[in-house]
Design a protein around this motif. Structure first.
Motif, short mmCIF file in Angstrom:
data_model
loop_
_atom_site.label_atom_id
_atom_site.label_comp_id
_atom_site.label_asym_id
_atom_site.label_seq_id
_atom_site.Cartn_x
_atom_site.Cartn_y
_atom_site.Cartn_z
N LEU A 256 17.21 6.21 -7.60
CA LEU A 256 17.32 4.82 -8.04
C LEU A 256 16.35 3.93 -7.29
CD1 LEU A 256 21.20 4.39 -8.39
CD2 LEU A 256 19.53 4.15 -10.23
N ASP A 257 16.30 4.08 -5.96
CA ASP A 257 15.38 3.28 -5.15
C ASP A 257 13.93 3.50 -5.58
OD1 ASP A 257 17.19 1.93 -3.52
OD2 ASP A 257 17.33 3.60 -2.10
N ARG A 258 13.59 4.76 -5.80
CA ARG A 258 12.22 5.08 -6.18
C ARG A 258 11.84 4.45 -7.50
NH1 ARG A 258 10.70 11.05 -8.04
NH2 ARG A 258 11.35 10.15 -10.03
N GLU A 259 12.73 4.57 -8.50
CA GLU A 259 12.42 4.05 -9.83
C GLU A 259 12.45 2.52 -9.85
OE1 GLU A 259 11.27 5.94 -12.49
OE2 GLU A 259 11.14 7.28 -10.76
N ILE A 260 13.32 1.92 -9.06
CA ILE A 260 13.32 0.45 -8.97
C ILE A 260 11.99 -0.03 -8.42
CG2 ILE A 260 14.31 -1.51 -7.70
CD1 ILE A 260 17.05 -0.08 -7.95
N SER A 261 11.48 0.64 -7.39
CA SER A 261 10.19 0.27 -6.80
C SER A 261 9.06 0.46 -7.80
CB SER A 261 9.92 1.10 -5.54
OG SER A 261 10.89 0.85 -4.54
N SER A 262 9.12 1.57 -8.56
CA SER A 262 8.08 1.84 -9.54
C SER A 262 8.06 0.78 -10.63
CB SER A 262 8.30 3.23 -10.16
OG SER A 262 7.36 3.49 -11.17
N ILE A 263 9.25 0.39 -11.11
CA ILE A 263 9.33 -0.63 -12.16
C ILE A 263 8.92 -1.99 -11.61
CG2 ILE A 263 10.87 -1.78 -13.80
CD1 ILE A 263 12.53 0.83 -13.82
N GLN A 264 9.24 -2.25 -10.33
CA GLN A 264 8.84 -3.52 -9.71
C GLN A 264 7.32 -3.66 -9.68
OE1 GLN A 264 10.93 -6.14 -8.51
NE2 GLN A 264 8.90 -7.12 -8.62
N GLU A 265 6.63 -2.53 -9.45
CA GLU A 265 5.16 -2.56 -9.46
C GLU A 265 4.64 -2.97 -10.84
OE1 GLU A 265 3.73 1.24 -8.27
OE2 GLU A 265 4.51 1.10 -6.21
N LEU A 266 5.30 -2.45 -11.89
CA LEU A 266 4.89 -2.82 -13.24
C LEU A 266 5.22 -4.28 -13.52
CD1 LEU A 266 3.84 -2.15 -16.06
CD2 LEU A 266 6.08 -1.20 -16.62
N LEU A 267 6.38 -4.74 -13.02
CA LEU A 267 6.78 -6.14 -13.21
C LEU A 267 5.79 -7.08 -12.52
CD1 LEU A 267 8.78 -8.23 -14.31
CD2 LEU A 267 10.15 -7.89 -12.24
N ASP A 268 5.27 -6.67 -11.38
CA ASP A 268 4.27 -7.49 -10.69
C ASP A 268 3.03 -7.68 -11.55
OD1 ASP A 268 5.97 -7.67 -8.54
OD2 ASP A 268 5.01 -6.06 -7.41
N GLU A 269 2.71 -6.66 -12.36
CA GLU A 269 1.55 -6.74 -13.26
C GLU A 269 1.90 -7.45 -14.56
OE1 GLU A 269 -0.27 -3.01 -13.99
OE2 GLU A 269 -0.37 -2.42 -11.88
N GLN A 270 3.18 -7.29 -14.98
CA GLN A 270 3.65 -7.87 -16.24
C GLN A 270 4.85 -8.77 -15.95
OE1 GLN A 270 2.24 -7.25 -19.26
NE2 GLN A 270 0.77 -5.72 -18.53
N PRO A 271 4.63 -9.94 -15.35
CA PRO A 271 5.75 -10.77 -14.85
C PRO A 271 6.71 -11.27 -15.93
CG PRO A 271 3.66 -11.97 -14.76
CD PRO A 271 3.32 -10.55 -15.08
#
Length: 335
Positions: A256-271
């Motif tokens: 869960l922690d890993r995937e949350i971090s991965s999705i957060q990286e995408l959110l930073d690019e696609q706010p």
């Protein structure tokens, strides 16, 4: 748009109206004739040909499909077509009929259902030495037909459901590994193909259950596939649904922690990505529900506050579903 309007004279319009009225009158007469014959259990060749005529006009007429099957079982199979070869030929003709109908009506339940019925009545043969020959030929042809249908519309869920039926019923089963290859090809051609993602989840679950595929390694490969899809089209719902299926019940806190971090990286690019926001909030909520013991009180408050913030932002990004996000904020443990 861009199509020149054609103006018809009063005479042309009247002629058109009369042709339509004539067709309607013929259709109603045919309808009355068939229903009367059905009521009287008329299983003659003439009645059978009338059912073919009606189904070519209206393939959604379930009553006529049922009547046609009654004629097969009540008269044609036991009395007119005594040999297995005749029965197989007749069923092949009906499969050809439904193939023609599907080209114009690819999403009519009744047509797909009749194909299944035909396959289930394919007899043994052509010989005692080859009792599954006709079945094998028919099922292989069906797989070819359904693949052609999916080439025309890769998201036709009728065709996908029928494909699952064919694969499960074939006299000689195909490798489920080959189905993984097929679904991946469809997904890579169109990441929004929800039916292909769904089919892939079914195949993987089956392979994992039978211990024919390493669940750890293969699941990681799926995360790579779905991550590629997320970055290609973060607004596609089917990708996020498949990701949630991979996460499962969320018993693995590290995952869960890993995937949350991965999705957060995408959110930073696609706010403004609502699916990124909603997925992060969803997975953080699972962390609070299932893994709160691993978090300090301060960390729990921080995670809960970030979820509330995400749902507040979602109300702005996706105002049509504002009340949904308001309600999600009320669900424990978010407060």
């Amino acid at each position: 748009h861009g199509v020149k309007r054609v103006r018809y004279s009063k005479e042309a319009l009247e002629a058109k109206r009369q042709r339509e009225q004539s067709k309607l009158k013929e259709y109603l007469a045919l309808n009355d004739d068939i229903l009367a014959r059905k009521k009287n259990r008329d299983y003659s060749q003439e009645a059978f040909e009338l059912s073919t005529r009606m189904l070519r006009i209206n393939p959604e007429f379930i009553t006529v499909w049922n009547y046609r099957r009654d004629m097969f079982l009540g008269e044609i199979f036991p009395k007119r077509y005594v040999s297995s070869s005749d029965v197989n030929d007749l069923l092949t003709e009906d499969l050809n009929l439904t193939t023609a109908l599907l080209k114009q009506h690819p999403k009519v339940y009744s047509i797909w259902n009749h194909r299944r019925w035909c396959l289930e009545y394919v007899p043994d043969g052509p010989s005692e030495e080859d009792p599954h020959g006709w079945r094998t030929a028919n099922w292989n042809k069906e797989l070819f037909v359904v693949e052609k249908m999916l080439e025309g519309d890769s998201r036709n869920f009728h065709a996908w459901n029928y494909r699952r039926y064919i694969l499960a019923s074939m006299p000689v089963r195909r490798s489920e590994q080959s189905e993984l290859v097929y679904t991946k090809r469809k997904i890579e051609a169109n990441f929004s193909n929800f039916s292909a993602w769904h089919q892939r989840s079914k195949v993987l679950a089956s392979l994992w259950e039978k211990n024919e595929l390493d669940p750890v390694k293969s699941r990681e490969a799926e995360f790579d596939l779905v991550k590629n899809a997320m970055y290609t089209d973060p607004g596609d719902q089917s990708v996020w649904i498949y990701h949630r299926w991979l996460i499962g019940e969320g018993n693995d806190a590290a995952l869960l922690d890993r995937e949350i971090s991965s999705i957060q990286e995408l959110l930073d690019e696609q706010p403004d990505s609502k699916w990124c926001m909603e997925s992060i909030a969803y997975y953080k909520n699972i962390l609070l529900q299932k893994h709160s013991a691993k978090l300090s009180e301060g960390e729990q408050r921080e995670v809960a506050a970030s979820c509330v913030k995400l749902f507040d932002e979602l109300q702005l990004v996706d105002p049509e579903r504002k009340q949904r996000y308001v309600e999600l904020c009320k669900d424990p443990p978010i407060s």
